[in-house]
Design a protein around this motif. Sequence first.
Motif, short mmCIF file in Angstrom:
data_model
loop_
_atom_site.label_atom_id
_atom_site.label_comp_id
_atom_site.label_asym_id
_atom_site.label_seq_id
_atom_site.Cartn_x
_atom_site.Cartn_y
_atom_site.Cartn_z
N LEU A 92 0.93 -1.17 -0.07
CA LEU A 92 -0.11 0.04 -0.09
C LEU A 92 0.83 1.18 0.04
O LEU A 92 1.95 1.33 0.93
CB LEU A 92 -0.82 0.15 1.25
N VAL A 93 0.63 2.27 -0.93
CA VAL A 93 1.47 3.39 -1.30
C VAL A 93 0.46 4.51 -0.98
O VAL A 93 -0.55 4.56 -1.91
CB VAL A 93 2.05 3.58 -2.31
N ARG A 94 0.44 5.16 0.17
CA ARG A 94 -0.53 6.37 0.30
C ARG A 94 0.13 7.94 0.04
O ARG A 94 1.40 7.90 0.75
CB ARG A 94 -1.06 6.59 1.78
N TYR A 126 -3.23 0.23 -4.10
CA TYR A 126 -3.30 -1.32 -3.38
C TYR A 126 -3.09 -2.30 -4.11
O TYR A 126 -3.26 -2.17 -5.46
CB TYR A 126 -4.75 -1.42 -2.85
N LYS A 127 -2.45 -3.09 -3.74
CA LYS A 127 -2.06 -4.32 -4.32
C LYS A 127 -2.49 -5.64 -3.24
O LYS A 127 -1.71 -5.75 -2.12
CB LYS A 127 -0.50 -4.77 -4.50
N LEU A 128 -3.77 -6.18 -3.67
CA LEU A 128 -4.44 -6.81 -2.89
C LEU A 128 -4.59 -8.36 -3.11
O LEU A 128 -4.53 -8.74 -4.31
CB LEU A 128 -6.07 -6.41 -2.54
N ILE A 187 3.90 5.59 3.23
CA ILE A 187 3.22 6.83 3.28
C ILE A 187 4.12 7.95 2.98
O ILE A 187 5.20 8.03 3.75
CB ILE A 187 2.68 7.04 4.69
N LYS A 188 3.74 8.71 2.07
CA LYS A 188 4.51 9.82 1.34
C LYS A 188 3.64 11.11 1.74
O LYS A 188 2.59 11.27 1.09
CB LYS A 188 4.79 9.63 0.00
N VAL A 189 4.33 12.02 2.42
CA VAL A 189 3.60 13.18 2.80
C VAL A 189 4.38 14.42 2.04
O VAL A 189 5.53 14.64 2.25
CB VAL A 189 3.62 13.48 4.31
N VAL A 190 3.77 15.00 0.96
CA VAL A 190 4.52 15.99 0.25
C VAL A 190 4.01 17.01 0.63
O VAL A 190 2.85 17.61 0.42
CB VAL A 190 3.79 15.69 -1.37
N LEU A 191 5.07 18.05 1.04
CA LEU A 191 4.76 19.17 1.67
C LEU A 191 4.79 20.48 0.46
O LEU A 191 5.38 20.14 -0.70
CB LEU A 191 5.85 19.30 2.72
N VAL A 248 8.19 13.74 3.03
CA VAL A 248 8.62 12.80 4.06
C VAL A 248 8.35 11.25 3.81
O VAL A 248 6.79 10.97 3.59
CB VAL A 248 7.84 13.06 5.39
N VAL A 249 8.87 10.23 3.75
CA VAL A 249 8.41 8.88 3.64
C VAL A 249 8.45 8.02 4.65
O VAL A 249 9.60 8.10 5.50
CB VAL A 249 9.43 8.36 2.59
N LEU A 250 7.51 7.72 5.13
CA LEU A 250 7.46 6.73 6.22
C LEU A 250 7.17 5.19 5.64
O LEU A 250 6.18 4.96 4.93
CB LEU A 250 6.60 7.16 7.19
#
Length: 476
Positions: A239-241, A257-259, A380-384, A418-420
Motif C-alpha cells: 500500500l502506497v499512500r 493497493y495490491k490486494l 506513506i509519502k507526505v508531500v509538503l 517525508v517517506v514513512l
Amino acid sequence: MPPPLPTLATPTLLLILLIASPAVSCSSLPPEDGIRIVSAEKRIDLTAPIVKVFLTLKVENAPAANDDASRVLLAFTPTEAQHLSIVKATRAEGKRKKKSYVPLPVEASDLDTTATNGARLYSVLLSSPLKPGEATTLEVLYVLTHSLEPFPAEISQSEPQLVYYRDSAVLLSPYHVLEQVTYIKMPSNRIESFTRFDPTSRAGTEVKYGTYHNQMPSSYLPILVHYENNRPFAVVEELVRKVEISHWGNIQITEQYKLKHGGARHKGVFSRLEYQSRPSISGASSFKNLLARLPPRVHSVYYRDEIGNISSSHLRTDSHKSELEIEPRYPLFGGWHCTFIIGYGLPLQDFVFESVDGRRYINLTFGCPLLDTVVDDLTIKVVLPEGSKNPQPVVPFVTEKHLETSYSYLDVVGRPTVVLKKKNVVGEHNVPFQVYYEFNPIFMLAEPLMLISAALLFFIACIAYLHMNLSIGKSS
C-alpha cells in the motif's frame, strides 16, 4: 486428519528442548527476579484472520525481593516474534467503578541473550516501580498476523476453509506463574480437533485450558487447534499512500493497493453461475467487497483500476466519519490478486494546524483505511508545499523514515517529501501521527507570479509579432 510429520516437527522439537532444559535460576534473571505472576488469564481471539491475544496479569514483587521492580518482561517464541505486529499494555489503577487504565510503554528488551530457548523478550515499563510485597494488574494486547495455516492448503469453490493455529496451553513467561487459565474463541461451532491437556473443556465455540497451578519459568505446552474460518483473509501486499498538501485549501490523498486473498488456494474452475445461485455455500471463504473508513468531509472520491473507473462502490458520509464500500471487478478466492486505486480530497483547515512555536503540522491517521486487513508493506509519502523547511515526522511507534524531493506542475526547486515505511501493519496502527514543518507564506505567491509572468511574456511576444514587418520589399 492430523498434519504431516514435518508440520509437527517444529513445535515437538521446541517442547523437547523446553522440557530438557533446566528451569531458569534466579541468578540468570534480570534485577526484577523477585517478580512472580500471581494469576494469569490468556484469551485468544481466533474469530478473524488476525489473531488477537489478551492477557490479564496480576504481577507481584515478592516480599523477599531486594529491589523495586521497574519493568515486567513478556516472552514470545521465535515464531510468534516473527509474526508479532504490535504489543500494547496498560496498568489498572483504582478499584471497581473508579478503576482506570494507564497506558504503559512497551519496547523490545536487550535481554534476549539470557532468555531460554531463543525466546524474544519485551519490557513493559511501569509508571511507578513495584516495591517488595506490592502487586499490580497489567492488561496486555498483542496481535499476530499470518499465524493461521490453511489445511488443506487448496480447496474447491464449494468447500469451507479450515485452518490450524498453534500456541501454548500455558503462558510462556520468564517468571513463576502461580495460577493460569487460557481461553480460545473460534468463529463457529465447527472445530475439527484440538489438543487436550487436563483440565481441558469446550463450551460451544470456546475451548478452555486450565486452571493450571505453579508453572515454572519458561513452561510451554504446545497445542494445535483445527477449525473452520471463512472470514475474508484480505492481505494488502503493498500500500502506497500519497498525501499532497496545498495551502490553497486542499489535501489530495491517493492510495495504491495490491490486494490478495491470503487463505487456502482455490483449485479447479470458477463457476459464476454456481457462485450466484448458492452464495452462502459456493465460495463461502471468498470475499467480494471491502469497507474503507475514511476521514469526515471527504470529497472528490474515486475508485479505479488499470482498466478504468469501477462503479461498484458506495459512499456514506456524516459529520464524524466517511465509509466507502468497494467491490473488486471479481470475487477474490484463495491466492487471487487484484490492484486498484482510491483517491479523495480533504479540506485543509481540518488537518493542517499551527503549533505554538510557529511551525505548521498536519495531523493524519496512520495505517490502512480498509477494515480487518493486514498490510505487509506500507509506505506513506507526505508531500509538503514547495518552500517548506525542516520537516519532522512524529509517529508513536518505530518506522523507517527518510526524505526525498517530489516535483509537480510549476515547481522550481521541488517539494520536500517525508517517506514513512512500516511492515506488518494492522488496525491497531490506525492512530494519529503528525508531520511538522516550517513554511513562509510568501512562497504561496511563487506559482501565481510564474503564471502572471508567463502570461505577460506571451502578450509581449504577441505585440512584438504584430508590430514586426516581415514582408519582402524592393530595395531602394
